[in-house]
Scaffold this active site. Sequence first.
Site, mmCIF file in Angstrom:
data_model
loop_
_atom_site.group_PDB
_atom_site.id
_atom_site.type_symbol
_atom_site.label_atom_id
_atom_site.label_comp_id
_atom_site.label_asym_id
_atom_site.label_seq_id
_atom_site.Cartn_x
_atom_site.Cartn_y
_atom_site.Cartn_z
ATOM 1 N N GLY A 216 1.253 -1.668 -0.085
ATOM 2 C CA GLY A 216 -0.078 -0.327 -0.278
ATOM 3 C C GLY A 216 1.103 1.201 -0.263
ATOM 4 O O GLY A 216 2.141 1.269 -0.249
ATOM 5 N N ASN A 217 0.137 2.180 0.150
ATOM 6 C CA ASN A 217 0.869 3.368 0.490
ATOM 7 C C ASN A 217 0.366 4.474 1.117
ATOM 8 O O ASN A 217 -0.690 4.460 1.842
ATOM 9 C CB ASN A 217 0.654 4.220 -1.523
ATOM 10 C CG ASN A 217 -0.717 4.697 -1.642
ATOM 11 O OD1 ASN A 217 -1.232 5.695 -1.172
ATOM 12 N ND2 ASN A 217 -0.645 3.615 -2.169
ATOM 13 N N ARG A 218 0.958 5.967 1.920
ATOM 14 C CA ARG A 218 0.005 6.286 3.072
ATOM 15 C C ARG A 218 -0.034 7.349 2.813
ATOM 16 O O ARG A 218 -0.773 8.448 3.315
ATOM 17 C CB ARG A 218 2.009 6.964 3.602
ATOM 18 C CG ARG A 218 2.895 6.580 3.911
ATOM 19 C CD ARG A 218 3.660 7.110 4.787
ATOM 20 N NE ARG A 218 5.914 6.156 4.976
ATOM 21 C CZ ARG A 218 5.375 5.373 5.634
ATOM 22 N NH1 ARG A 218 4.553 5.559 6.139
ATOM 23 N NH2 ARG A 218 6.221 5.277 5.617
ATOM 24 N N SER A 219 -1.022 7.267 1.622
ATOM 25 C CA SER A 219 -1.980 7.878 0.823
ATOM 26 C C SER A 219 -3.356 8.515 2.354
ATOM 27 O O SER A 219 -3.638 7.045 2.658
ATOM 28 C CB SER A 219 -2.149 7.874 -0.348
ATOM 29 O OG SER A 219 -4.179 8.290 -0.924
ATOM 30 N N ALA A 284 -4.206 7.353 -4.893
ATOM 31 C CA ALA A 284 -2.683 7.093 -4.637
ATOM 32 C C ALA A 284 -2.843 5.832 -5.399
ATOM 33 O O ALA A 284 -1.961 5.076 -4.609
ATOM 34 C CB ALA A 284 -2.090 7.386 -3.296
#
Length: 409
Positions: A216-219, A284
Amino acid sequence: MADGFLIYMSLKNKHILLGITGGIAAYKCAHLVRLLIKEGAVVKVVMTKAAEEFVTAKTLSVLSKNEVVTDFFDSNNSWNNHVALAEWADAIIIAPLTANTLAKFASGLCDNIVTACYLSARSKVFVAPAMDLDMYQHPTTKQNFDTLRKNENLIIPAESGELASGLSGEGRMAEPEHIIEFVNQYFANALPLTGKKVLVNAGPTYEAIDPVRFIGNRSSGKMGVALADEFAKAGAEVTLVLGPSHQKPQERSVTVIAVESAEEMLNACQKHFEATDIAIFSAAVADYKPKTVAASKIKKLENELSLDLVKTVDVLATLGKQKKHQLLAGFALETDHVVEYATEKIAKKNLDFIVANSATESGSGFGVDTNKITIIDKHNKLYNFELKSKQDVAKDIVRFAINYLKTHE
Ligand code: CTP
């Protein structure tokens, strides 16, 4: 039919506070409440003691599915908070408005729950007067109406016909259908995106590695959720396709579709794209996903573990290929060559404009409440904005989209 649809949309999920005062036309409020509910509004009723002579609180409570407030104190002697009621309302309708309550409104008198709600109003107040023809024509009444107009209240004109006194003339409360039409028309005219459908995507996507892990990502999803709210405030019917995020829109009219992976995001967006007028994709989306998803939790056996990754579907580019009448815009978060890389994405993804921001500039990007953007349109024209809160950035983007529509339709 098209107009009917527009009208339906404008009261959907709106909080309407109906204030009833003591005139014979109060009996028509039962029908008015039914019509408001049919329009999709959420209705609460406050009424004066005099109004209770003409229609019962119980009837209105059953029809509105909410308790009706008739006094500053309820039967348990608890205080009814008129300020909270007025704050709750997206619009207040006073029907019927008697000559007596009109005079109280004009002079600021506050001696019952209806006048208290009126004085606490933060939303638009619509009044539907009802009085005998001579009272309606009296110079004092006219002066009082002028005061209400000056204070930005909206007066729904009384209609002509037979009056309770037996006389015939102007002074009858507008029919409930006409009150609804008036209020709807106000909302439809007041908002620039009424009747438009907007699709926003936001948040990260999670790409499963096994049943418990993901890439995943930090969005945070803050920017896109703020956008959805601002589009809804501008009158649009908004669908928000939201990846895993703790954010949620403040505007009740926004329809949220929760998704997890890029593929789910594409499917949800695709379903709504055809009917959409404006699509803005701020998500994102993860660029890569594991080639295979393990059916059970991967055990910690080796010192090193390699995952084979494959590209995810590009949601924006896929819909860019399908674009016909839609205004389509994306976001570009870059660390360097911000304008150059963002501009390349306009043609690559067939966009009308792109919102570029820098991941390295302080106050911009993931996890913060502010953002500094540059909008680049498909003619490579640049629009620079100051650093501001994401909510204010969202307002700028909505304003830009409205102007873009106006100049490109
Ligand atoms: N986007 C998308 N699907 C993807 C990747 C990106 O819909 N799989 C969209 C984003 O929502 C954004 C725009 O494309 O609106 C640009 O995303 P960005 O990550 O900046 O660009 P990429 O196309 O992923 O290219 P790169 O990561 O190489 O800069």
